[in-house]
Design a protein around this motif. Sequence first.
Motif, PDB file in Angstrom:
ATOM      1  N   PRO A  81       2.170  16.522  -6.875  1.00 50.69           N
ATOM      2  CA  PRO A  81       3.012  17.589  -7.423  1.00 50.69           C
ATOM      3  C   PRO A  81       4.485  17.232  -7.558  1.00 50.69           C
ATOM      4  O   PRO A  81       5.158  17.747  -8.439  1.00 50.69           O
ATOM      5  N   THR A  82       4.997  16.358  -6.668  1.00 50.93           N
ATOM      6  CA  THR A  82       6.437  16.094  -6.690  1.00 50.93           C
ATOM      7  C   THR A  82       6.792  14.661  -7.064  1.00 50.93           C
ATOM      8  O   THR A  82       7.967  14.349  -7.244  1.00 50.93           O
ATOM      9  N   GLY A  83       5.804  13.797  -7.172  1.00 57.06           N
ATOM     10  CA  GLY A  83       6.071  12.433  -7.605  1.00 57.06           C
ATOM     11  C   GLY A  83       6.721  11.538  -6.567  1.00 57.06           C
ATOM     12  O   GLY A  83       7.135  10.430  -6.879  1.00 57.06           O
ATOM     13  N   ARG A  84       6.822  12.024  -5.331  1.00 57.59           N
ATOM     14  CA  ARG A  84       7.417  11.179  -4.303  1.00 57.59           C
ATOM     15  C   ARG A  84       6.498  10.014  -3.964  1.00 57.59           C
ATOM     16  O   ARG A  84       5.281  10.186  -3.889  1.00 57.59           O
ATOM     17  N   ILE A  85       7.116   8.849  -3.727  1.00 54.73           N
ATOM     18  CA  ILE A  85       6.341   7.681  -3.307  1.00 54.73           C
ATOM     19  C   ILE A  85       6.591   7.453  -1.825  1.00 54.73           C
ATOM     20  O   ILE A  85       7.731   7.461  -1.383  1.00 54.73           O
ATOM     21  N   LYS A  86       5.513   7.262  -1.084  1.00 52.84           N
ATOM     22  CA  LYS A  86       5.649   6.885   0.322  1.00 52.84           C
ATOM     23  C   LYS A  86       4.967   5.538   0.479  1.00 52.84           C
ATOM     24  O   LYS A  86       3.753   5.428   0.297  1.00 52.84           O
ATOM     25  N   ILE A  87       5.761   4.530   0.772  1.00 49.84           N
ATOM     26  CA  ILE A  87       5.168   3.211   0.995  1.00 49.84           C
ATOM     27  C   ILE A  87       4.651   3.160   2.424  1.00 49.84           C
ATOM     28  O   ILE A  87       5.386   3.411   3.366  1.00 49.84           O
ATOM     29  N   LYS A 121       0.878  -1.174   0.000  1.00 49.08           N
ATOM     30  CA  LYS A 121       0.000   0.000   0.000  1.00 49.08           C
ATOM     31  C   LYS A 121       0.912   1.219   0.000  1.00 49.08           C
ATOM     32  O   LYS A 121       1.829   1.315   0.832  1.00 49.08           O
ATOM     33  N   LEU A 122       0.680   2.107  -0.922  1.00 50.62           N
ATOM     34  CA  LEU A 122       1.550   3.282  -0.997  1.00 50.62           C
ATOM     35  C   LEU A 122       0.769   4.524  -1.383  1.00 50.62           C
ATOM     36  O   LEU A 122      -0.399   4.466  -1.753  1.00 50.62           O
ATOM     37  N   ARG A 123       1.463   5.663  -1.267  1.00 51.23           N
ATOM     38  CA  ARG A 123       0.897   6.942  -1.665  1.00 51.23           C
ATOM     39  C   ARG A 123       1.867   7.626  -2.611  1.00 51.23           C
ATOM     40  O   ARG A 123       3.079   7.516  -2.451  1.00 51.23           O
ATOM     41  N   VAL A 124       1.322   8.334  -3.579  1.00 46.50           N
ATOM     42  CA  VAL A 124       2.157   9.107  -4.498  1.00 46.50           C
ATOM     43  C   VAL A 124       1.748  10.576  -4.382  1.00 46.50           C
ATOM     44  O   VAL A 124       0.566  10.915  -4.469  1.00 46.50           O
ATOM     45  N   HIS A 125       2.750  11.418  -4.165  1.00 48.96           N
ATOM     46  CA  HIS A 125       2.495  12.851  -4.025  1.00 48.96           C
ATOM     47  C   HIS A 125       2.403  13.456  -5.426  1.00 48.96           C
ATOM     48  O   HIS A 125       3.391  13.474  -6.168  1.00 48.96           O
TER      49      HIS A 125
END
Lengths: 327, 747
Positions: free
Chosen positions: B618-624, B612-616
Motif C-alpha cells: 500500500p505504501t511502497g516502502r522498501i525494507k531490506i 533480500k527485501l520486502r516491499v509494502h
Amino acid sequence: MINFDYIRVSTPTAAVDALAKDKAAQWIAGGTNLIDLMKKGVLNPQKLVDINNLPLKEIRKEGKVLRIGALALNSDVSEHELVLQSQPLLAQALKAGASQQIRNMATVGGNMMQRTRCPYFYNPDMPCNKREPGTGCGALKGFNRMHAIFGTSDKCIAVHPSDMCIALVALDATVLVAGPKGERRIPFQNFHRLPGELPQRDNTLERGELILGLEIPDNPFADHVHYLKVRDRSSYAFALVSVAAALALKGKTIQDVRLGMGGVAHKPWRLVEAESFLKGKQATEAVFREAANLAMRGAKGYGQNNFKLKLGPNTIVEALKKATEKA
Amino acid sequence: MDKEFFFDKQAKDPIERVGGRAKVTGAALYTADQQFQNLAYGFLVGSTVAKGRIKSIDTKAAERAPGVLAVITHQNAPKIPGYQTGRDPAKPPTAGQPLRIFYNEEIFYYDQPIALVIADTYERVLHAAKLVKAQYEKGVFQTELGSNLAKAKIPTGPRFEDYKRGEVDGYKNAPVKVEQEYYHPIEVHNPMELGNTLAHWESDQKLMVYTKTQGVEATRKSISDAFKLPPENITVHAEQIGGAFGMGLRTWPYEIAAVMGAQKVGRPLKLVLHREQMFTNVGYRPATQQKIGIGATPDGKLVGITHEAYANTSSYEEFTEATVNLTQFLYACPNVTTRYRLVPLNMCTPIWMRGPGEATGSFALESAMDELAFALNLDPIELRNRNHADVDPEKNQPWSSKYLTECFQMGAEKIGWKNRKLQPRTAQEGDWLVGYGMGTGAFGAMRWAATVKARLQPDGSLLLQCSVNDMGPGTATMMTAVATEAMGLTPAKVRIQMGSTGLPPGPTQGGSNVTATVGAAVNDVCTALKEQIATLLSKEGSRFHTANVHGVKVDDLLFAEGAVSLKQNPAIKMTYTELLQQNGLSVLEQTRESKGQQQQYSMYSFSVHFVKLRVHKPTGRIKIDHVVSCADAGTIVSPTTAASQMIGGAVGGIGMAMMEDLVIDHRFGRPINNNLADYHVPVNADIPNVDVVFVGKKDPYINQMGSKGLGEIALIGMAPAIANAVFNATGKRIRTLPITPDKLMEG
C-alpha cells in the motif's frame, strides 16, 4: 551571520513585554529551526529573546486534561509516562519526527512554530510568496514532490512539516497563549492556517503572542492508535504522507474515531468527513477504504506530488488497520 | 612463512583499526582542526547565475566590514603563473580547459566562485561574504541531461571510440532479446568532512598546505605547476581525511584560491567550504542515461550486448569514466558493441565517485541481465553461469585469478537463494511482497608504484613511512598487518607515518589500488630488511654462523615475536634489539620502490551482491532484510577493515539505489536539495545485517601477498541487486533511480 542582541527572560510577562517593546525581536527556545533560518538569511532578527528559562516545562494531569508546557522538550514528552499512558498517539508522532538529537533540543511550542521545509522558502534568491510576498511560488511549477494536495492557493503549496501537530489536531488539543492583550485559548485545528492570499502567515497567533502550553482532553482511544509516516528513508526525513489514527472500538464497531493527516496541507489536516462516516460502522478494510476515498475529496496534485492522491488514501487505510490491531 | 596461509593469523586474531581510537574520541586532527598563529579565514562567494559574464562586482561593503583583510575577484586576483599557459595542471586526465579560479569574468555554472573574502575570524568572513554583490550578463544555460542528448559527443581520444566485438548490434538477431533504458540522477559524494584547505607561506618560496586530498603527491604537483614553485618547496599534509569517496581525486579551484589568498594577505589562511558548496564545486557522479540491448538463444547463451551511455560533463572539461567497460568483458558473448557519449552541461565538472563508471554501468547491465533471465524463465545465477567468461573476452587473455563462481555459490547459500521464487510477485507476507536479487561487480585490480621506508629501531619496533594517506578504508591497518606478518612483530610494535609529502612517495588513494600497491611495497621493504638481517647474521662471529650454516639466507630464518631464529635450531635466536646492539647499529633501515609489472593476464577483482527485501504494497516502502556481499579480492590482508569497507560499499549502494538524487531546478540551473537534510543518504535504520563473504584465494600474479583491490567492488553491483530484488518482489521493473516509495505503492 548578522550581529544581533541576545537577552534572557524568565517570566511569560517579561517575554511578552520584550517583544512588545521591540518590533525586530524574536523569541528563541530550542532554536532547531530558527538558527537554520538565520543561517540561510531567511530570518534576520535584530534581537533574540531567550525564553528557555520560563517555567513552562511541566507535563501533568489536571483532572481530565493532560497539560504540557510550551517548553517541554519533544524527547521528554515522547517518553513521559503520562503521555505514554493517556496519549500514546502523541508519543508515537513525536518519535517519528526529526532525530533524537533534534528532539532533545526542540520544544513543543517551537515544534508548532516551525516553518515549512519547502526548498524555495529556504533560498532567498528564489521566488517564494511565504518568505517574500509577491515574488511568486517557486514550487507551483517547480520541485513539488513534497508539496500539498489540500487547501492550496495559487500563492503557496507548501506543507506544514510537523509530526507532533498531526497527532495534536486529531486529539482535539487546545493551545494556551498569552499576549499583550491577555491570555486566550485556541482550538488546535484553528491554530495553523491555510495559505490563501497570505502565505507568509503560518498560524493565527498575533504578533507578540506567546504559546504557554497545550491541553489535551482525555479520550477513549489509548488502546487503538497508530501514527503511520511514509517517508523516503527510515529516519530523519519529512513525511511524504503521514496519518494519525485513533479509534474507540466496541467489538468491531467504531464508537469514535479521530484522523489527522500530515504532508498534505499547509496545516495539520483533520479528516472530519471520514471521521463522521466511520462512526458507528464496522472496522473493516472496505469501510476504511470508503472513508479514505471520502477524505481525499478535493485533493489536487501539482505534477510531481500526484502520487500522494494514491498514497494518501492507502496510508489512511493502513493507519486505521494498524490502529484496529492494537491491543 | 607459508605463503598459502600468509594472513591466516589475521583471520583468527585481526588487529584493530590503527588510529581508530583517535578518530572516535576526537583526538585526530583534521585540516580544519589545525590552528596557526595569526590565522586568517577565507570564504568563497558563488555566482547566482548558471552561465554568463560578470558585468560588475561590488566588494566595497565587504571590504569595509569588520575584520576583513582582503577581497579577491577576477579584477584583482594575483596572476597564477600556471594559468597563463592555458593548461591548468590541476587537471584530471580529461580534455578541455579546467576552471581557472578568478581568471576572468566568465561564468560556467551556478555557485562558481566569483570572490574570495578573507577576514580575521570565520564569523566575520561569513558575514562579509554575504555583502559581495555582482551583476551579470546572463547566458542561456542547460543543466538537464535528458533534454540535451542531441548535443552528445564522443569524448576526445582513442580510448573512447565505439567498441565492437563481432557483429555491431548483434543482439538484434537473437531469438530472445531485451531492449531497455536506465537512468540515474546526479549523486554527490558528501563526505562528512567538508572540502577544506589551510595554506601557509612560510616564506615567499616555501609553502605548507593542509588539504582534503586523496593524494598528497598529486596535490603537490598541481600546486607546484600552478604557482611555479619547485615541488621540494611545498609540503602537503593530509594525515587525516574524513571520507572522500573520490571527491579528493583532483585539486579543486578552491584549493588554489586558498593558496592565492594566503599569499595575498601574508598570513596562514584557512578555507572551509560550506556544505552547500560541496554540492556545486567539488564534483559528483554524473547523471547517466543508458540503453542496453541484450539477446540470447532460448537456452540462455548470450548472442550479443549493446550498451550505450550518455553522461553529463561540464561545459569546459570532458570528464569520462568506464561506464560501458564492464559490458566488454563481464560475459562470454560473441557480439558486443559499446558507445559512450558526453553531454556538456552548465555544471561543475564531475569527478569519480566510489565504484565510478562501473557502478553506473552495472546498474544498467545487471538490471538487463535480470530482465533477460526473466524473459528466458531462467534463474539469474544460472544465466550468468551459462555465460561465464573463462578467459577475458575483451583482451582475449587469461585472468590472473577469477573466483566469481565461488562468489555466486557462497552468497547464494548465505542469503537463502533457494527460497527465491522464479516468478516475481509470488512470495508474500501479509501486505509485504518478498523478493531476492543479485548483481555482479568487477573492477580492474590495479597495482601502481609506491616507495616505503622501513626502520627497525633500538626498542625492536618498526617504523614505516610512506606519503600515501587514508580516507577511511584502513590503510595504516593494512600496512601494519603486512608488516607484523612479515617481521613477526605485534601490532603495537609497528608505527606508521603517512599522509604527507616529504615521506617516501606513495600512490593516490583511488581506483582500489592501495592495498595491492602499498601492501606490496611494505612486504618488499620488509623482505629487504630481512635480507639485511640475514647478511648481518652471516658475519663471522655471529651465533648463527655455525658449523652447519655458513651463509644464512632469509629462508633459513624464522621471524617471530620480535626476534629472528634459525629454523633448524630455534634455540639460536636473537631479538631485533640485540641484533642492533651486537652489530653496533642505531637502526636498520631500508627503502624500496615497488610497482606492478606488465602481465599477460587480465587482472580484476569481482563481487556479487545479494539482497533480500520486502516491499509494502500500500505504501511502497522498501525494507531490506538482509544483504550478503561476496568478494573475490585475492588474499584479505586485514579482515576487519576489509569487512568494514565492504559494509560501507553496501551502504553506498543502498543509497544509490534508494535515495541519492541531486535535484536541480532547471529553470534556475541550481540544486535545491543542497543540504544533508534534503539530500538523502541511508540512516542506520535503513541498513540491515550485512554479511561479508571473502573467497580469500590469492591472486598468483598481482603481488606477493596475492591481494587485489576491494573499495570499488564493494559498491559495484549493489544498486542492480536491489532493483532486481524489487522486481522479484513486486513484478515492477524500476529503471530510474532512486527507487522511492512513490514508484512502488499500489492502488
